[in-house]
Design a protein around this motif. Structure first.
Motif, PDB file in Angstrom:
ATOM      1  N   GLU A 140       0.817  -1.217   0.000  1.00 45.81           N
ATOM      2  CA  GLU A 140       0.000   0.000   0.000  1.00 45.81           C
ATOM      3  C   GLU A 140       0.853   1.271   0.000  1.00 45.81           C
ATOM      4  OE1 GLU A 140      -0.042  -2.461   2.142  1.00 45.81           O
ATOM      5  OE2 GLU A 140       0.332  -1.710   4.157  1.00 45.81           O
ATOM      6  N   GLU A 141       2.157   1.154   0.311  1.00 46.60           N
ATOM      7  CA  GLU A 141       3.009   2.359   0.317  1.00 46.60           C
ATOM      8  C   GLU A 141       3.809   2.508  -0.972  1.00 46.60           C
ATOM      9  OE1 GLU A 141       5.492   2.400   3.819  1.00 46.60           O
ATOM     10  OE2 GLU A 141       3.822   1.722   5.066  1.00 46.60           O
ATOM     11  N   LEU A 142       3.736   1.498  -1.837  1.00 46.06           N
ATOM     12  CA  LEU A 142       4.594   1.514  -3.027  1.00 46.06           C
ATOM     13  C   LEU A 142       4.297   2.701  -3.945  1.00 46.06           C
ATOM     14  CD1 LEU A 142       4.976  -2.226  -4.112  1.00 46.06           C
ATOM     15  CD2 LEU A 142       6.811  -0.626  -3.542  1.00 46.06           C
ATOM     16  N   ALA A 143       3.000   3.004  -4.123  1.00 44.96           N
ATOM     17  CA  ALA A 143       2.630   4.064  -5.070  1.00 44.96           C
ATOM     18  C   ALA A 143       3.294   5.398  -4.692  1.00 44.96           C
ATOM     19  CB  ALA A 143       1.116   4.212  -5.122  1.00 44.96           C
ATOM     20  N   SER A 144       3.465   5.632  -3.392  1.00 44.77           N
ATOM     21  CA  SER A 144       4.059   6.920  -2.984  1.00 44.77           C
ATOM     22  C   SER A 144       5.586   6.862  -2.926  1.00 44.77           C
ATOM     23  CB  SER A 144       3.494   7.355  -1.631  1.00 44.77           C
ATOM     24  OG  SER A 144       3.831   6.379  -0.667  1.00 44.77           O
ATOM     25  N   LYS A 145       6.169   5.662  -2.956  1.00 44.46           N
ATOM     26  CA  LYS A 145       7.630   5.576  -2.765  1.00 44.46           C
ATOM     27  C   LYS A 145       8.409   5.090  -3.994  1.00 44.46           C
ATOM     28  CE  LYS A 145       7.477   5.117   2.202  1.00 44.46           C
ATOM     29  NZ  LYS A 145       7.455   4.220   3.333  1.00 44.46           N
ATOM     30  N   LEU A 146       7.722   4.365  -4.869  1.00 47.06           N
ATOM     31  CA  LEU A 146       8.459   3.704  -5.961  1.00 47.06           C
ATOM     32  C   LEU A 146       9.031   4.677  -6.991  1.00 47.06           C
ATOM     33  CD1 LEU A 146       9.312   1.002  -7.200  1.00 47.06           C
ATOM     34  CD2 LEU A 146       7.089   0.875  -8.325  1.00 47.06           C
ATOM     35  N   ASN A 147       8.450   5.864  -7.074  1.00 50.68           N
ATOM     36  CA  ASN A 147       8.875   6.776  -8.135  1.00 50.68           C
ATOM     37  C   ASN A 147      10.309   7.286  -7.968  1.00 50.68           C
ATOM     38  OD1 ASN A 147       7.931   7.581 -10.603  1.00 50.68           O
ATOM     39  ND2 ASN A 147       7.473   9.655  -9.901  1.00 50.68           N
ATOM     40  N   SER A 148      10.887   7.071  -6.788  1.00 49.27           N
ATOM     41  CA  SER A 148      12.276   7.506  -6.622  1.00 49.27           C
ATOM     42  C   SER A 148      13.272   6.425  -7.063  1.00 49.27           C
ATOM     43  CB  SER A 148      12.533   7.902  -5.163  1.00 49.27           C
ATOM     44  OG  SER A 148      12.338   6.779  -4.341  1.00 49.27           O
ATOM     45  N   TYR A 149      12.755   5.355  -7.653  1.00 51.94           N
ATOM     46  CA  TYR A 149      13.625   4.285  -8.176  1.00 51.94           C
ATOM     47  C   TYR A 149      13.512   4.237  -9.707  1.00 51.94           C
ATOM     48  CZ  TYR A 149      13.601   2.683  -3.331  1.00 51.94           C
ATOM     49  OH  TYR A 149      13.739   2.588  -1.969  1.00 51.94           O
ATOM     50  N   ASP A 150      14.527   3.606 -10.334  1.00 53.12           N
ATOM     51  CA  ASP A 150      14.500   3.449 -11.790  1.00 53.12           C
ATOM     52  C   ASP A 150      13.937   2.101 -12.201  1.00 53.12           C
ATOM     53  OD1 ASP A 150      16.196   5.857 -12.847  1.00 53.12           O
ATOM     54  OD2 ASP A 150      17.186   5.117 -11.035  1.00 53.12           O
ATOM     55  N   ALA A 151      14.037   1.128 -11.282  1.00 54.10           N
ATOM     56  CA  ALA A 151      13.526  -0.215 -11.609  1.00 54.10           C
ATOM     57  C   ALA A 151      13.090  -0.900 -10.333  1.00 54.10           C
ATOM     58  CB  ALA A 151      14.617  -1.045 -12.302  1.00 54.10           C
TER      59      ALA A 151
END
Ligand code: NAD
Length: 315
Positions: A32-43
């Motif tokens: 549930e937290e991925l949508a707010s945190k994943l954008n700082s990664y490239d893959a």
């Protein structure tokens, strides 16, 4: 560049990535937290636990690659990701042997009642030892028996090789190609070509002493009530592919009637909460979806994922 290995990655694969200049984060961010945190990664790399659905892909436009350590991609919206220009890659061959060996853990378990004796011995105690000895006396050997393999792709073929090495006969059913023979690689660098018999589903059902399923997820079960009526009395059934390819309620019925002697299941409907009838059944040997979970397979998966990421994002 930053990689989130959300379901973990083998240390050898992690080091390959770090040596190539990537930062690798192995923290497990809750779904549930991925949508707010994943954008700082490239893959992102996942196994089967983390889901990468349309909404997550939309929320994280910086993601350039989704890597699946293993085979099944049912936890990823693959076509949608690709339509957004995201690479989606898996490591299909890395775990085939490990899954095949798990099939035989279940088979050996089944023909010698290990699953049931493991449950019964601590409960009944030493006084009942002789009674259990009698109960589990009628074991069988695998050598000389026929195994029907449904789905003759990577894992189906590895399973067949182990079976042939044990002196079993193999009936192979697939919608597509079945090779006439498989090459067994024995220790001492000895290679032996052993013939395989291509079979229809009907032949697999009616002629096999054991049936093992190695197909992708299907909407409709391949083994259901109708098919269990056709199998040999006392067949052993193993499913290390995907829940849903066996009708679990029909399986329970076939086990209760004795038509099926035992089952070995690594995959289930409704993972991670399989139904009680399956979990508590005395004739079912259970593992919690660990087909690929060997050190060797995880290392191969980690290395293959790392090589793919390096090639795609730096190549
Ligand atoms: P694969 O694509 O190499 O082989 C699948 C084969 O099934 C193909 O040859 C295909 O033609 C055949 N097939 C598809 N539908 C069929 C049908 N209805 N009837 C007969 N044949 C059919 O895949 P694989 O790498 O061998 O993987 C097989 C299964 O194992 C997949 O479901 C995969 O998700 C699963 N798997 C499970 C684990 C685990 O941990 N238990 C690990 C890896 C893979």
């Amino acid at each position: 560049m930053r990689i989130l290995a959300n379901d973990g990655i083998d240390p050898v694969g992690k080091k390959l990535l770090e040596d190539a200049g990537f930062e690798v984060d192995t923290q497990n961010i809750p779904q549930e937290e991925l949508a707010s945190k994943l954008n700082s990664y490239d893959a992102i790399t996942v196994r089967s636990a983390t889901k990468v659905r349309k909404e997550l892909i939309d929320a994280c436009p910086n993601i350039k690659l989704i890597g699946r350590g293993g085979v099944g991609m049912d936890n990823i919206d693959v076509e949608y990701a690709k339509s957004k220009g995201v690479f989606v890659e898996n490591t299909p061959a890395s775990s085939s042997l490990s899954v095949a060996e798990l099939v035989f853990s279940h088979l050996f378990n089944g023909v010698r009642f290990v699953y049931d004796s493991n449950r019964q011995m601590p409960v009944v105690g030493n006084t009942e030892f002789a009674k259990l000895k009698k109960k589990y006396a009628a074991g069988t050997e695998l050598k000389g028996k026929t195994i029907g393999i449904i789905g003759f792709g990577r894992i189906g073929r590895e399973t067949a090789k182990v079976a042939l090495g044990l002196g079993m006969d193999v009936l192979a059913y697939d919608l597509f190609d079945v090779p006439a023979a498989l090459t067994l690689e024995l220790s001492g660098n000895i290679k032996v070509d052993v013939p395989v018999k291509k079979a229809t589903l009907e032949e697999v059902l009616t002629q096999s002493d054991f049936i093992s399923l190695h197909v992708p997820f299907t909407d409709k079960p391949i083994l259901g009530k109708e098919e269990f009526e056709k199998v040999k009395q006392g067949v052993g059934v193993v499913n290390c592919s995907r829940g849903g390819v066996i009708d679990e309620l029909a399986l329970v019925e076939a086990l209760n009637s004795g038509k099926v002697a035992f089952a070995g299941l690594d995959v289930f409907d409704n993972e991670p909460t399989p139904r009680e009838e399956i979990l508590k059944h005395p004739k079912i040997s259970l593992t919690p979806h660990i087909g690929a979970a060997t050190n060797e397979a995880q290392e191969r998966i980690g290395v293959e994922l790392a090589q793919i990421i390096i090639q795609r994002l730096k190549g």
